[in-house]
Design an enzyme around this catalytic site. Structure first.
Site, PDB file in Angstrom:
ATOM      1  CB  VAL A 114       9.214  13.036 -11.228  1.00 36.07           C
ATOM      2  CG1 VAL A 114       8.177  13.736 -12.091  1.00 36.07           C
ATOM      3  CG2 VAL A 114      10.391  12.552 -12.056  1.00 36.07           C
ATOM      4  N   GLY A 168      10.612  18.287  -7.177  1.00 36.78           N
ATOM      5  CA  GLY A 168      11.149  19.295  -8.099  1.00 36.78           C
ATOM      6  C   GLY A 168      11.727  18.761  -9.400  1.00 36.78           C
ATOM      7  N   GLY A 169      11.877  17.446  -9.541  1.00 37.49           N
ATOM      8  CA  GLY A 169      12.472  16.893 -10.765  1.00 37.49           C
ATOM      9  C   GLY A 169      11.488  16.841 -11.928  1.00 37.49           C
ATOM     10  CG  ASP A 181      11.264   2.314  -1.461  1.00 41.36           C
ATOM     11  OD1 ASP A 181      12.358   1.943  -1.006  1.00 41.36           O
ATOM     12  OD2 ASP A 181      11.004   3.492  -1.768  1.00 41.36           O
ATOM     13  CG  PHE A 182      10.274  -3.130   2.633  1.00 43.75           C
ATOM     14  CD1 PHE A 182       9.336  -2.119   2.792  1.00 43.75           C
ATOM     15  CD2 PHE A 182       9.817  -4.424   2.563  1.00 43.75           C
ATOM     16  CE1 PHE A 182       7.977  -2.394   2.885  1.00 43.75           C
ATOM     17  CE2 PHE A 182       8.466  -4.720   2.654  1.00 43.75           C
ATOM     18  CZ  PHE A 182       7.542  -3.702   2.814  1.00 43.75           C
ATOM     19  CE  LYS A 183      14.384   4.700   0.187  1.00 47.07           C
ATOM     20  NZ  LYS A 183      12.914   4.635   0.298  1.00 47.07           N
ATOM     21  CB  ALA A 216      19.941  -0.932   5.163  1.00 52.02           C
ATOM     22  CG  ASP A 217      19.654  -5.800   9.451  1.00 53.76           C
ATOM     23  OD1 ASP A 217      20.654  -6.251  10.056  1.00 53.76           O
ATOM     24  OD2 ASP A 217      18.657  -5.352  10.041  1.00 53.76           O
TER      25      ASP A 217
END
Ligand code: NUP
Length: 215
Positions: free
Chosen positions: A172, A176-177, A60-62, A64-65
């Site tokens: 989750v 709160g999910g 999970d490195f999201k 964005a480049d």
């Protein structure tokens, strides 16, 4: 990713010993382990090589480049043994294409963030989430990330992506999910971190979430 348990562990602890202990304890209940900056900055990318011995890893490195930088990041992550990567979509089609191309070369998965699960996730993502989901389909991504904190948005996004792409859904427990609600709304997997790794018994906590989803 095999859909057996519908549960992905978000392993956001920052040290190797805890990471390996928790991963081993919950391995019967998870289909994948998601690692992100907290653990990789704490222990280095080598931790991925150790975790893949326990379960497939999603990084999970999201991402964005620009396309070239994205390509370099994806190559490192997949060479380390990860089976999938999470990228952002707001950087545009050429950046996403670059990630999908590397993933296709490695036979791995790309998941694109549509709308984030935290309260601030509606501020900028809400107006573009559906366009990002459409782009994920067109670019040939494996799936999208959509918020378990807003099952109605998971429903909306499922309508856009159809059945071919997967939805992996964080939010989750600590955020709160409900696992059952978001699976009913159309998610394929839930991603759960603190409710499992902060529990006195991570295995029991993971089992409880699996039971909620009837898996
Ligand atoms: O929209 C997102 N929300 C989210 O929480 C996209 C994510 N990738 N995540 C990640 O999922 C977050 O960084 C964390 O690793 C995990 C949720 O953890 P927890 O809230 O269950 O502890």
């Amino acid at each position: 990713m095999d859909k057996k348990n519908r549960l992905i562990l978000a392993l956001d602890v920052t040290d190797r010993e805890n990471a390996l202990r928790i991963a081993n304890e919950v391995s019967d209940y998870v289909d994948s382990i998601k690692v992100g900056y907290p653990l990789v900055l704490g222990e280095g990318l080598g931790i991925v090589k150790e975790l893949v011995e326990i379960a497939p890893v999603i990084a999970d490195f999201k991402v964005a480049d620009i396309p070239n930088t994205d390509r370099l990041i994806c190559e490192h992550v997949f060479n380390a043994g990860a089976a999938g990567i999470i990228t952002h979509g707001f950087t545009g089609r050429d950046s996403l294409d670059s990630c999908v191309k590397v993933a296709n070369d490695f036979g791995t998965d790309v998941y694109v963030v549509t709308e984030m699960s935290h309260p601030g996730g509606v501020e900028f993502f809400r107006p573009v989430a559906e366009d990002i989901a459409k782009m994920a389909v067109e670019a040939g991504a494996s799936g999208v990330v959509a918020p378990a904190t807003r099952p109605e948005r998971v429903k909306d996004i499922r309508k856009i992506i159809g059945e071919e792409l997967s939805i992996i859904s964080p939010g989750v427990g600590a955020q709160g999910g409900s696992a059952a609600d978001v699976i009913r709304a159309g998610a394929d997997w839930v991603i759960v971190g603190r409710s499992i790794y902060n529990s006195d018994s991570p295995a029991e906590a993971a089992k409880k979430i699996c039971d909620e989803m009837n898996c």
